[in-house]
Design an enzyme around this catalytic site. Structure first.
Site, mmCIF file in Angstrom:
data_model
loop_
_atom_site.group_PDB
_atom_site.id
_atom_site.type_symbol
_atom_site.label_atom_id
_atom_site.label_comp_id
_atom_site.label_asym_id
_atom_site.label_seq_id
_atom_site.Cartn_x
_atom_site.Cartn_y
_atom_site.Cartn_z
ATOM 1 N N GLU A 28 -5.045 -8.643 0.780
ATOM 2 C CA GLU A 28 -5.717 -8.370 2.063
ATOM 3 C C GLU A 28 -7.202 -8.177 1.822
ATOM 4 O O GLU A 28 -7.599 -7.508 0.868
ATOM 5 C CB GLU A 28 -5.211 -7.074 2.730
ATOM 6 C CG GLU A 28 -3.845 -7.153 3.326
ATOM 7 C CD GLU A 28 -3.416 -5.843 3.993
ATOM 8 O OE1 GLU A 28 -4.291 -5.050 4.435
ATOM 9 O OE2 GLU A 28 -2.203 -5.604 4.063
ATOM 10 N N GLU A 43 0.797 -1.224 0.000
ATOM 11 C CA GLU A 43 0.000 0.000 0.000
ATOM 12 C C GLU A 43 0.835 1.281 0.000
ATOM 13 O O GLU A 43 0.811 2.050 0.967
ATOM 14 C CB GLU A 43 -0.959 0.005 1.203
ATOM 15 C CG GLU A 43 -1.887 -1.194 1.234
ATOM 16 C CD GLU A 43 -3.022 -1.051 2.247
ATOM 17 O OE1 GLU A 43 -2.972 -0.129 3.077
ATOM 18 O OE2 GLU A 43 -3.965 -1.854 2.190
HETATM 19 C C1 FCB Z 1 -4.352 -2.102 5.512
HETATM 20 C C2 FCB Z 1 -2.968 -2.420 6.020
HETATM 21 C C3 FCB Z 1 -2.924 -3.441 7.103
HETATM 22 C C4 FCB Z 1 -4.071 -3.276 8.072
HETATM 23 C C5 FCB Z 1 -5.382 -3.211 7.329
HETATM 24 C C6 FCB Z 1 -6.597 -3.099 8.193
HETATM 25 O O1 FCB Z 1 -4.385 -0.814 5.002
HETATM 26 O O2 FCB Z 1 -2.135 -2.856 4.977
HETATM 27 O O3 FCB Z 1 -1.670 -3.361 7.746
HETATM 28 O O4 FCB Z 1 -3.860 -2.164 8.858
HETATM 29 O O5 FCB Z 1 -5.369 -2.110 6.454
#
Ligand code: FCB
Length: 445
Positions: free
Chosen positions: A355, A161
């Protein structure tokens, strides 16, 4: 799902490891930030976190129980290079060596990320990601790590990110290093992207069968109304939030409409985007094997004064059936649409959902079990959204739930729980939630 689809879970070093002073580890910007009063909502730090550094065998056993085929984690830069470059700290590398061997013995494929926001403080002291020198330090880090671990690990993710690292860290001031400056944020974004592009060939040089990618966060959005000014605001928000990263990684350079708006709004500072040197955009466009997508929510956007994330958030808006405890609208269908768009516009050979998950604070009930059915519904609906994209021809090859464990949610401290496994933060005790059993059954199917 496609043949060879990888079901997994994800974590990151600073959020779970703790042991921040163990075995020669250097200080990171997140150590400094969380230990500065007022930066974290509940005053929590990563000093202990989930104590994963000492309890990693228990955590591998949990994953083995869960039946995941892949584990995405990150490698703490300051464990390996305490000053960010130069002297290698062997005990730090040894930790990841042991973890990887443990995963492989359990039949779990490691998916390490090199940078999940924990810049060595020594580099921050020299200008951090605002400085072009940090690009070279990152490539050195990538080289040291892949030289040691590349004999057993073939899949590598350069960054997690970069939008968040650049803009939440240097514009919103909510993440380390806590700056609030457009010029700093845009410069940091460029150097993050450049370091990705330079690291890709370095990793390939050390890892014979390397598969290399980057994990980009995405925030799909839609105009809040059919007014033309909302459509324009939404297009700009999408450029700020998504295209500014996807476009350069896939060889399109920075999106011209966003550049124009930034110039008009004086975002680059008096010298313009002077940090972009000849050849940079080609470097950033180094061919990758997959793109990682982190997805949580999507937003309605209405015309507002600024690009910030808050623009257009309308809690309770009818378009959104529910929210997680992060205050994020639950919008699985936007994931399908976004995946179709990435496939159409950028055509990556392979996509991993690096994620996806939900914050709900459900804890142990009177009988000691944890009934987190809202998380189960969230995961079920997002997995279905991915299946819909796969059915439409989008090449999604893996899915990693954020997160294995309840952990330190950055500046929100311990107030948010994303885990499939409950963690008692006072004792470190782990307790699988109902969603853990649900995910195990889903994987079995
Ligand atoms: C993302 C991050 C991760 C966590 C999630 C909820 O932005 O990569 O580390 O904080 O959100």
């Amino acid at each position: 799902m496609r043949d060879g689809f990888t079901w997994g879970v994800a974590t990151s070093a600073y959020q779970i490891e703790g042991a921040t002073r163990a075995d020669g580890r250097g200080e990171t910007i997140w150590d400094r930030f969380t230990n500065t009063p007022g930066r974290v909502i509940d005053g929590a730090t990563g000093d202990v976190a989930c104590d994963h550094y000492n309890r990693w065998e228990e955590d591998v056993a949990l994953m083995s129980d869960l039946g995941v085929a892949g584990y995405r984690f990150s490698i703490g830069w300051a464990r390996v290079l305490p000053d960010g470059r130069g002297t290698v700290n062997q005990p730090g590398l040894d930790f990841y060596d042991r973890l990887i061997d443990g995963l492989l013995e359990a039949g779990i494929t490691p998916y390490p990320t090199l940078y999940h926001w924990d810049l060595p403080q020594a580099l921050e002291d020299e200008g951090g990601w605002r400085s072009r020198d940090t690009v070279g330090a990152f490539v050195e880090f990538a080289d040291v790590v892949t030289r040691r671990l590349g004999d057993r690990v073939s899949t590598w993710i350069t960054h997690n990110e970069p939008w968040v690292a650049a803009f939440v860290g240097h514009l919103e001031g909510v993440h380390a290093p806590g700056l609030t400056d457009w010029g700093a944020a845009l410069t940091a974004a460029h150097h993050l992207l450049l370091s990705h592009g330079e690291a890709v060939p370095a990793i390939r040089g050390n890892v014979p069968d390397a598969s290399v990618g980057i994990a980009l966060d995405c925030r799909p959005s839609f105009p809040a109304t059919d007014r033309p000014e909302d459509a324009a605001a939404q297009r700009h928000f999408d450029g700020f939030r998504n295209r500014w990263f996807f476009d350069p990684v896939f060889g399109r350079g920075y999106p011209a409409d966003v550049v124009d708006t930034y110039v008009a709004r004086g975002r680059f500072g008096p010298d313009g985007p002077g940090y972009v040197l000849p050849g940079d955009m080609d470097t950033i466009a180094a061919p990758i094997d997959f793109v990682g997508i982190n997805y949580y929510t999507s937003l309605p956007i209405s015309a507002g004064a600024d690009e910030t994330e808050d623009t257009g958030i309308e809690p309770g808006a009818e378009a959104t059936p529910g929210y997680t405890e992060m205050g994020w609208p639950i919008t699985p269908s936007a994931l399908t649409t976004f995946l179709e768009r990435v496939h159409r516009d950028y055509d990556p050979g392979s996509i991993l959902i690096t994620e996806n998950g939900a914050s709900f604070s459900d804890g142990p009930g009177p009988d000691g079990t944890i009934d987190d059915r809202r998380r189960i519904e969230y995961l079920r609906d997002h997995i279905a959204a991915i299946e819909a994209a796969v059915d439409a021809g989008v090449p999604v090859d893996g899915y990693f739930v954020w997160s294995l464990l309840d952990n330190l949610e950055w500046s929100l401290g311990l107030t948010q729980r994303f885990g499939l496994v409950w963690v008692d933060h006072a004792t470190g005790r782990r307790l699988p939630k109902a969603s853990f059993d649900w995910y195990r059954k889903r994987i079995e199917r």
